[in-house]
Write a protein that holds these residues in place. Structure first.
Motif, PDB file in Angstrom:
ATOM      1  N   GLY A   1       9.975  58.923 -14.364  1.00 24.99           N
ATOM      2  CA  GLY A   1       8.783  58.891 -13.535  1.00 24.99           C
ATOM      3  C   GLY A   1       8.154  57.523 -13.390  1.00 24.99           C
ATOM      4  O   GLY A   1       7.827  57.097 -12.265  1.00 24.99           O
ATOM      5  N   ARG A   2       7.974  56.801 -14.480  1.00 24.58           N
ATOM      6  CA  ARG A   2       7.294  55.513 -14.416  1.00 24.58           C
ATOM      7  C   ARG A   2       8.074  54.520 -13.557  1.00 24.58           C
ATOM      8  O   ARG A   2       7.507  53.763 -12.772  1.00 24.58           O
TER       9      ARG A   2
ATOM     10  N   TYR B   1       8.839  61.114 -18.333  1.00 30.97           N
ATOM     11  CA  TYR B   1       8.030  60.144 -17.604  1.00 30.97           C
ATOM     12  C   TYR B   1       8.525  58.716 -17.825  1.00 30.97           C
ATOM     13  O   TYR B   1       8.717  57.960 -16.869  1.00 30.97           O
TER      14      TYR B   1
ATOM     15  N   SER C   1       7.996  55.748  -9.714  1.00 29.71           N
ATOM     16  CA  SER C   1       6.696  55.983  -9.100  1.00 29.71           C
ATOM     17  C   SER C   1       6.517  55.128  -7.848  1.00 29.71           C
ATOM     18  O   SER C   1       6.869  53.947  -7.820  1.00 29.71           O
TER      19      SER C   1
ATOM     20  N   LEU D   1       7.154  60.655  -9.040  1.00 27.54           N
ATOM     21  CA  LEU D   1       7.253  60.916 -10.478  1.00 27.54           C
ATOM     22  C   LEU D   1       8.338  61.947 -10.778  1.00 27.54           C
ATOM     23  O   LEU D   1       8.832  62.023 -11.914  1.00 27.54           O
TER      24      LEU D   1
ATOM     25  N   TRP E   1       0.355  62.429 -14.971  1.00 21.28           N
ATOM     26  CA  TRP E   1       1.650  63.025 -15.305  1.00 21.28           C
ATOM     27  C   TRP E   1       1.489  64.088 -16.380  1.00 21.28           C
ATOM     28  O   TRP E   1       2.053  65.182 -16.280  1.00 21.28           O
TER      29      TRP E   1
END
Length: 506
Positions: free
Chosen positions: A481-482, A477, A485, A364, A107
Motif C-alpha cells: 500500500g505505501r 500496507y 499509494s 492502497l 489504512w
C-alpha cells in the motif's frame, strides 16, 4: 515518517469521485438512506438481544439500557454526519481518516472495516439460515445435516442457505444501488411491520406485575470469565461488571449497543447520494432515532408480556406470544426475522465493498478493484470478489467466537471518526460543512471516551485477535500500500499543518 502522516485533501477526494471509469452513479435520496439505516440496524438485536439481556443482566430496565446505548451511538452519529456532509466520498471512516489523520491511520481503519463487515455479514447470513431452516422444519421439509452448517454431531458441514443468500445479494448489489434500495425498501417495510405487530398486539397482553421490580436488585457478576475470556477492564483493574441494579443497566448497554451497529454504513453510500450534504446526515440520524424508539417500545412490551426471568434467550419475541397462546403471531414474527435479516446482510456487504473500492481507488489496494461496471456503474469486480469470499466464510465457518471482532472494530471506528472531527475542525476551519456536530470539542471527546469504555468491556481474547488482524494489515500496507499509494505520485499529499491556537470552530 511524513509519508505515514500525509493526508488526502478533501478537495482531491471529491475530484476523484469524477474520475472516468471510477465514478459511481448518484441516485440515492434521504429516504433511501434512512431505509438503508433501518434495514441494517433492525436485525438480530431486536429479535434476540432483548430477551437475553432482560433475563440475564437488566430485567425490565433493558428499555433504559437501549436508551443509554442509543445515546452513545448518537454521539458517534453526529460526528459521522458532519464528516459525511463535508467529505461525501465512498469509504466512510476510512475516507474521513485519510482527510484528517493521515494515510497510515486511514489504512488501519479501512483494514479494520473490511474485517468488521465481512464477519458481520457472515454471522448474519448464518443467523438467517437458522431462521429459514426453522420455518422449513415447521413445514415438514428438512435440509440434510451436511448442508446445514457445522455441528457437534458431524464435526463439519456446509451451510448452503447462508452461502446462497450472500451470492444472491452480491448479484443485487452488482446490478445497481437503486435496485438495492428498492429491494431494501420492500424488506424493511415487512420487517418494520412485524415489529409494529409486536408492539401493538403485544400491548394487549401486558401485565403490570411483570414490571415489578422494574430495576431488579443488583447482583455481583458470576465471574465465569477468566484469563483471556474475561473483559479487558477486569484484567487491568479488577473491576467486575455487575448484573441488575443501576450498574446492570450500563452493563446491559454495553451488550445492546451492538444492536445499533449499522447506522455508520449509511455514510459509505455518500458518494452515491444526490445531495449528500443534506441527505446523508438525515439518513444517519433519522434511522438511528427511529430504531431507538422501536427498540425501547419492543423491550417494554416484551418484558410486560412475560416475566423477565421466564423470557427465552433464543427467540424472546416469538416465544412471548407462544406463552400467551398465540402461535400465529409467533410464526409471523419468525417469518419477519428471517426476511429482515436479508437486508442486514446486504447492507453490510454494501458497506464492505464501498470501503474496499475507496482504498483501491487510492492505490492502497490494487487499482483494478476500483473499476466500475460500464452499464451498472457499480464496483462490480470488488463486489463479486468480496461477495464470494464472504459467502464461503458463511458457508464453511462457524464464527460465533469471532463475532465480537465486529464489535471492537466498530467501536474503534467510532473513536477514530470522533478524533477526526476534532482535527479537521482545527486544521480546515474553512471547509463548507453541510452539517455541524454541536458542542465541539466536548461531544467528540465524550464519544471517544464512551467508545473506549465499551471496548474495555470486551474479552481480552477479542483484543488479541484484533491485534493479530491489525499486524497482518500493517504488513500488507508496508509491503504494497505505501509504495503504490497515489499520494506518492499525484502530488496531492498534505502534511497536517500546525494546529492554530485560536482558529478552531466552536
Amino acid at each position: 515518517m511524513d509519508g505515514l502522516l500525509r493526508t488526502k485533501s478533501v478537495e482531491q477526494s471529491i475530484r476523484d469521485t469524477e474520475e472516468p471509469g471510477h465514478k459511481l452513479r448518484k441516485n440515492l435520496t434521504a429516504l433511501d438512506l434512512t431505509v438503508f439505516g433501518i434495514g441494517v440496524i433492525i436485525g438480530t438485536g431486536i429479535f434476540v438481544l432483548t430477551g437475553q439481556v432482560a433475563k440475564e443482566v437488566a430485567g425490565p430496565a433493558v428499555a433504559l439500557a437501549f436508551v443509554a446505548a442509543g445515546l452513545v451511538c448518537a454521539l458517534a452519529a453526529l460526528c459521522y454526519a458532519e464528516f459525511a456532509s463535508t467529505v461525501p466520498v465512498a469509504g466512510s471512516a476510512y475516507t474521513f481518516s485519510y482527510a484528517s489523520l493521515g494515510e497510515l491511520l486511514a489504512w488501519i481503519i479501512g483494514w479494520d472495516l473490511i474485517l468488521e463487515m465481512a464477519l458481520a455479514c457472515s454471522v448474519v447470513a448464518v443467523g438467517w439460515s437458522g431462521y429459514v431452516r426453522s420455518l422449513l422444519d415447521n413445514a415438514g421439509w428438512h435440509l440434510p445435516q451436511a448442508l446445514s452448517g457445522t455441528s457437534a454431531e458431524h464435526g463439519f458441514g456446509f451451510d448452503l442457505l447462508a452461502f446462497l443468500l450472500v451470492l444472491v445479494l452480491t448479484g443485487v448489489l452488482v446490478a445497481g444501488m437503486k435496485l438495492s434500495a428498492r429491494v431494501t425498501s420492500v424488506v424493511v417495510a415487512i420487517k418494520v411491520g412485524v415489529v409494529l405487530v409486536v408492539i401493538i398486539v403485544g400491548a394487549f397482553f401486558i401485565k403490570a406485575d411483570n414490571y415489578k421490580p422494574f430495576i431488579p436488585p443488583a447482583h455481583e457478576s458470576s465471574g465465569e470469565g477468566s484469563g483471556l475470556t474475561a473483559p479487558l477492564i477486569q484484567l487491568l483493574s479488577g473491576y467486575t461488571p455487575s448484573t441488575f441494579g443501576i450498574m446492570g443497566i450500563f452493563t446491559a448497554a454495553a451488550v445492546v449497543f451492538f444492536a445499533f451497529i449499522g447506522f455508520d454504513i449509511v455514510a459509505t453510500a455518500a458518494e452515491e447520494t444526490k445531495v449528500p450534504q443534506r441527505d446523508v446526515p438525515r439518513g444517519i440520524l433519522g434511522s438511528l432515532v427511529i430504531c431507538t424508539v422501536l427498540y425501547v417500545a419492543v423491550s417494554i412490551v416484551v418484558t410486560g408480556m412475560q416475566k423477565y426471568t421466564e423470557l427465552s434467550v433464543e427467540a424472546p419475541l416469538a416465544d412471548a406470544f407462544k406463552s400467551q397462546g398465540h402461535p400465529f403471531w409467533a410464526g409471523l414474527i419468525g417469518f419477519g426475522a428471517a426476511v429482515g435479516l436479508t437486508t442486514v446482510c446486504m447492507i453490510l456487504l454494501l458497506g464492505q465493498t464501498r470501503v474496499f473500492f475507496a482504498m483501491s481507488r487510492d492505490g492502497l489496494l490494487p487499482r483494478t478493484f476500483s473499476h466500475v461496471h460500464p452499464r451498472f456503474q457499480t464496483p462490480a469486480r470488488s463486489t463479486v470478489i468480496l461477495g464470494v469470499f464472504v459467502a464461503f466464510i458463511a458457508g464453511f465457518t462457524s464464527i460465533s467466537e469471532l463475532a465480537e471482532l465486529v464489535n471492537i472494530g466498530t467501536l474503534f471506528a467510532f473513536a477514530v471518526v470522533a478524533l477526526g472531527v476534532l482535527v479537521l475542525r482545527r486544521t480546515r476551519p474553512d471547509l463548507p460543512r453541510g452539517f455541524r456536530a454541536p458542542l465541539v470539542p466536548w461531544l467528540p471527546i465524550v464519544s471517544v471516551c464512551a467508545s473506549l469504555w465499551l471496548m474495555l468491556n470486551l474479552p481480552a481474547e477479542t483484543w488479541l485477535r484484533f491485534a493479530i488482524w491489525m499486524v497482518l494489515g500493517m504488513v500488507i500496507y508496508f509491503a504494497y500500500g505505501r509504495r503504490n499509494s497515489r499520494m506518492n505520485s499525484a502530488g496531492d499529499a498534505e502534511v497536517p499543518p500546525e494546529i492554530p491556537a485560536a482558529s478552531a470552530d466552536r
